[in-house]
Design a protein around this motif. Structure first.
Motif, PDB file in Angstrom:
ATOM      1  N   GLY A   1      45.703  57.886  17.587  1.00  0.00           N
ATOM      2  CA  GLY A   1      44.366  58.415  17.360  1.00  0.00           C
ATOM      3  C   GLY A   1      43.489  57.308  16.806  1.00  0.00           C
ATOM      4  N   TYR A   2      42.196  57.492  16.873  1.00  0.00           N
ATOM      5  CA  TYR A   2      41.306  56.472  16.321  1.00  0.00           C
ATOM      6  C   TYR A   2      39.982  57.095  15.908  1.00  0.00           C
ATOM      7  N   THR A   3      39.335  56.407  14.974  1.00  0.00           N
ATOM      8  CA  THR A   3      38.006  56.779  14.499  1.00  0.00           C
ATOM      9  C   THR A   3      37.104  55.559  14.607  1.00  0.00           C
ATOM     10  N   ILE A   4      35.957  55.716  15.242  1.00  0.00           N
ATOM     11  CA  ILE A   4      34.948  54.655  15.295  1.00  0.00           C
ATOM     12  C   ILE A   4      33.848  55.028  14.309  1.00  0.00           C
ATOM     13  N   TYR A   5      33.742  54.242  13.249  1.00  0.00           N
ATOM     14  CA  TYR A   5      32.800  54.507  12.159  1.00  0.00           C
ATOM     15  C   TYR A   5      31.580  53.614  12.332  1.00  0.00           C
ATOM     16  N   ARG A   6      30.401  54.226  12.535  1.00  0.00           N
ATOM     17  CA  ARG A   6      29.183  53.468  12.820  1.00  0.00           C
ATOM     18  C   ARG A   6      28.185  53.475  11.665  1.00  0.00           C
TER      19      ARG A   6
ATOM     20  N   ILE B   1      35.982  60.803  16.260  1.00  0.00           N
ATOM     21  CA  ILE B   1      37.413  60.908  15.981  1.00  0.00           C
ATOM     22  C   ILE B   1      38.121  61.437  17.222  1.00  0.00           C
ATOM     23  N   ARG B   2      39.172  60.737  17.635  1.00  0.00           N
ATOM     24  CA  ARG B   2      40.029  61.191  18.738  1.00  0.00           C
ATOM     25  C   ARG B   2      41.478  61.130  18.256  1.00  0.00           C
ATOM     26  N   THR B   3      42.254  62.154  18.566  1.00  0.00           N
ATOM     27  CA  THR B   3      43.628  62.234  18.065  1.00  0.00           C
ATOM     28  C   THR B   3      44.579  62.677  19.170  1.00  0.00           C
TER      29      THR B   3
ATOM     30  N   LYS C   1      40.447  55.308  26.832  1.00  0.00           N
ATOM     31  CA  LYS C   1      39.332  55.942  26.120  1.00  0.00           C
ATOM     32  C   LYS C   1      38.701  54.994  25.106  1.00  0.00           C
ATOM     33  N   LEU C   2      39.529  54.232  24.386  1.00  0.00           N
ATOM     34  CA  LEU C   2      38.970  53.318  23.394  1.00  0.00           C
ATOM     35  C   LEU C   2      38.180  52.197  24.064  1.00  0.00           C
ATOM     36  N   SER C   3      38.661  51.688  25.198  1.00  0.00           N
ATOM     37  CA  SER C   3      37.902  50.666  25.929  1.00  0.00           C
ATOM     38  C   SER C   3      36.529  51.189  26.323  1.00  0.00           C
ATOM     39  N   THR C   4      36.492  52.432  26.796  1.00  0.00           N
ATOM     40  CA  THR C   4      35.209  53.030  27.174  1.00  0.00           C
ATOM     41  C   THR C   4      34.308  53.222  25.965  1.00  0.00           C
ATOM     42  N   ASP C   5      34.866  53.736  24.869  1.00  0.00           N
ATOM     43  CA  ASP C   5      34.053  53.959  23.666  1.00  0.00           C
ATOM     44  C   ASP C   5      33.518  52.646  23.099  1.00  0.00           C
ATOM     45  N   LEU C   6      34.328  51.593  23.130  1.00  0.00           N
ATOM     46  CA  LEU C   6      33.870  50.307  22.601  1.00  0.00           C
ATOM     47  C   LEU C   6      32.755  49.715  23.455  1.00  0.00           C
ATOM     48  N   SER C   7      32.799  49.960  24.760  1.00  0.00           N
ATOM     49  CA  SER C   7      31.751  49.422  25.629  1.00  0.00           C
ATOM     50  C   SER C   7      30.413  50.113  25.419  1.00  0.00           C
ATOM     51  N   LEU C   8      30.401  51.236  24.697  1.00  0.00           N
ATOM     52  CA  LEU C   8      29.161  51.977  24.448  1.00  0.00           C
ATOM     53  C   LEU C   8      28.564  51.681  23.078  1.00  0.00           C
ATOM     54  N   GLN C   9      29.201  50.812  22.289  1.00  0.00           N
ATOM     55  CA  GLN C   9      28.754  50.583  20.919  1.00  0.00           C
ATOM     56  C   GLN C   9      27.614  49.577  20.861  1.00  0.00           C
ATOM     57  N   SER C  10      26.728  49.790  19.911  1.00  0.00           N
ATOM     58  CA  SER C  10      25.651  48.850  19.602  1.00  0.00           C
ATOM     59  C   SER C  10      25.393  48.923  18.104  1.00  0.00           C
TER      60      SER C  10
ATOM     61  N   LEU D   1      31.444  56.918   3.954  1.00  0.00           N
ATOM     62  CA  LEU D   1      32.769  56.340   4.162  1.00  0.00           C
ATOM     63  C   LEU D   1      33.860  57.283   3.674  1.00  0.00           C
ATOM     64  N   TYR D   2      33.672  57.861   2.509  1.00  0.00           N
ATOM     65  CA  TYR D   2      34.668  58.775   1.944  1.00  0.00           C
ATOM     66  C   TYR D   2      34.830  60.012   2.825  1.00  0.00           C
ATOM     67  N   ARG D   3      33.731  60.575   3.288  1.00  0.00           N
ATOM     68  CA  ARG D   3      33.802  61.747   4.167  1.00  0.00           C
ATOM     69  C   ARG D   3      34.511  61.414   5.473  1.00  0.00           C
ATOM     70  N   MET D   4      34.215  60.252   6.038  1.00  0.00           N
ATOM     71  CA  MET D   4      34.856  59.851   7.290  1.00  0.00           C
ATOM     72  C   MET D   4      36.365  59.709   7.113  1.00  0.00           C
ATOM     73  N   LEU D   5      36.793  59.099   6.012  1.00  0.00           N
ATOM     74  CA  LEU D   5      38.221  58.924   5.775  1.00  0.00           C
ATOM     75  C   LEU D   5      38.927  60.263   5.605  1.00  0.00           C
ATOM     76  N   LEU D   6      38.312  61.183   4.864  1.00  0.00           N
ATOM     77  CA  LEU D   6      38.925  62.500   4.684  1.00  0.00           C
ATOM     78  C   LEU D   6      39.061  63.232   6.011  1.00  0.00           C
ATOM     79  N   GLU D   7      38.023  63.200   6.835  1.00  0.00           N
ATOM     80  CA  GLU D   7      38.092  63.879   8.131  1.00  0.00           C
ATOM     81  C   GLU D   7      39.140  63.235   9.035  1.00  0.00           C
ATOM     82  N   SER D   8      39.271  61.918   8.981  1.00  0.00           N
ATOM     83  CA  SER D   8      40.275  61.239   9.805  1.00  0.00           C
ATOM     84  C   SER D   8      41.683  61.606   9.369  1.00  0.00           C
ATOM     85  N   ILE D   9      41.917  61.673   8.060  1.00  0.00           N
ATOM     86  CA  ILE D   9      43.246  62.031   7.557  1.00  0.00           C
ATOM     87  C   ILE D   9      43.589  63.473   7.916  1.00  0.00           C
TER      88      ILE D   9
END
Length: 392
Positions: free
Chosen positions: A243-248, A254-256, A266-275, A285-293
């Motif tokens: 699974g992975y989380t892209i934090y912007r 979040i994908r699991t 999927k990660l290659s596609t998601d990374l190609s869409l980042q700016s 940051l704290y909220r993102m970590l809790l949701e990822s866990i």
């Protein structure tokens, strides 16, 4: 004579002003999407719909800063009346989504005595996937412990390979009774199979504004994307879950529960869409970590960052959130080489001196790697932790 010259210049000016107001412009790419570092031709087409024509037309494009241009993004051409023409130049994009916004048109006469210009908004987007195979192959050649060295464990349960036969116990699934054994012995036996065990990994990629620091394709996000894909590529052929989380900075994805092949795609596609987006804050940051866990419990947590999570309040938020899980946790910082070796060395020493105790208190293993070439050091630590977890 002077009056005639002034009159002629005025007529040329009004003519070219009108011609620029009646020009259609479009931008296209020879390939889209592409892998980072690939050659792409940017084609700019112009058409005259006013019937004026331009003896000399200069087309000046404004490519994004994370796109390397071969030569100059300038095309000179002639635009006849009621016709169209095109020109091109070549670029090499870095990883991510690149927005082309403006084009400047300069109309001139044949003797370059007079010119008129317009700056037009012509939007276009070029996507570039990250390249990761080079680092993965280098790691396999230079390290003893890598994902290919993780031994497969087996556990008893429902599977395909026979482990043993045991006597029937009330409550066993009757569909697992081996009737041929009953015919030979007169006793009920059930089949115990073995299935391959797997590990669960969750990657957290820090794509906040601070991680975009660097020059060209040596930004922190480039190294983060390559390292994440290299980790997943090392798991190909296994039955693990990724699974992975892209934090912007302001939001996250979040994908699991993905198999390595699916996660890689999927990660290659998601990374190609980042700016480039927003800066990180401690609360987000704290909220993102809790949701990822919560989204991926019982997973090994691997955080990939650059400059984004080095402030004290961010380190404290990391330690507080990740202390809630007992699984192995790795914090891998990859610093761009363009930041300067001396600056990186002093930063590494200061960071490890200040925050190692806080991170170790939460069970987090901090690693600082220097750029793309040195990221193998950090990934070797990741591989060793995964190998130790899978073996024991």
């Amino acid at each position: 004579m002077l009056v005639s010259l002034v009159y002629l210049v005025g007529r040329l000016g009004s003519r070219y002003e009108a011609s620029l107001d009646n020009i259609l412009v479009e931008r296209s790419f020879s390939r889209n999407p592409v892998f980072e570092g690939s050659d792409v031709d940017v084609v700019i087409g112009v058409g005259d719909r006013g019937g004026y024509g331009i003896p000399l037309l200069r087309i000046i494009d404004e490519p994004p800063y994370r796109v390397r241009v071969s030569g100059e993004p300038v095309v000179e051409t002639t635009l006849p009346r009621l016709s169209s023409t095109s020109g091109s130049y070549r670029v090499r994009p870095c990883m991510g989504m690149h927005s082309f916004e403006y084009i400047t048109l300069v109309a001139q006469d044949s003797f370059r005595l007079y010119s008129s210009w317009r700056r037009l908004r012509v939007s276009g987007r070029l996507r570039a996937y990250p390249v990761y195979s080079g680092l993965a192959e280098a790691l396999r050649r230079t390290t003893n412990v890598w994902f290919g060295g993780v031994k497969t464990r087996y556990r008893r349960g429902v599977g395909y390979d026979l482990y043993e036969l045991r006597e029937y116990v009330p409550g066993d699934d009757y569909r697992r009774i081996v009737w041929t054994a009953f015919a030979r012995t007169g006793k009920l036996f059930v089949r115990e199979d073995e299935t391959e065990s797997y590990i669960k990994i969750h990657l957290i990629l820090d794509f906040s504004r601070e991680s975009w620091a660097g020059l060209g394709c040596d930004c922190g996000v480039d190294h983060i994307g390559r390292a994440a894909l290299s980790i997943i590529a090392g798991l190909l052929g296994r039955n693990d879950r990724v699974g992975y989380t892209i934090y912007r900075g302001d939001r996250w994805v979040i994908r699991t529960g993905l198999k390595p092949y699916t996660a890689l795609d999927k990660l290659s596609t998601d990374l190609s869409l980042q700016s480039i987006k927003y800066s990180s804050t401690r609360v987000r940051l704290y909220r993102m970590l809790l949701e990822s866990i919560r989204a991926s419990p019982d997973s090994i947590i691997i955080i990939l960052s650059s400059w984004g999570l080095m402030r004290r309040d961010h380190v404290e938020a990391l330690a507080k959130a990740l202390a809630m899980t007992s699984k192995p946790k790795i914090l891998l910082y990859i610093i761009p080489v363009t930041s300067g070796i001396e600056k990186i060395a002093s930063l590494e020493a200061e960071y490890l001196r200040k925050y190692t105790g806080v991170l170790h208190g939460a069970g987090i293993i901090p690693v600082v790697a220097r750029g793309w070439e040195w990221a193998g050091v950090g990934l070797k630590v990741v591989g060793e932790v995964l190998a130790r977890y899978a073996l024991y």
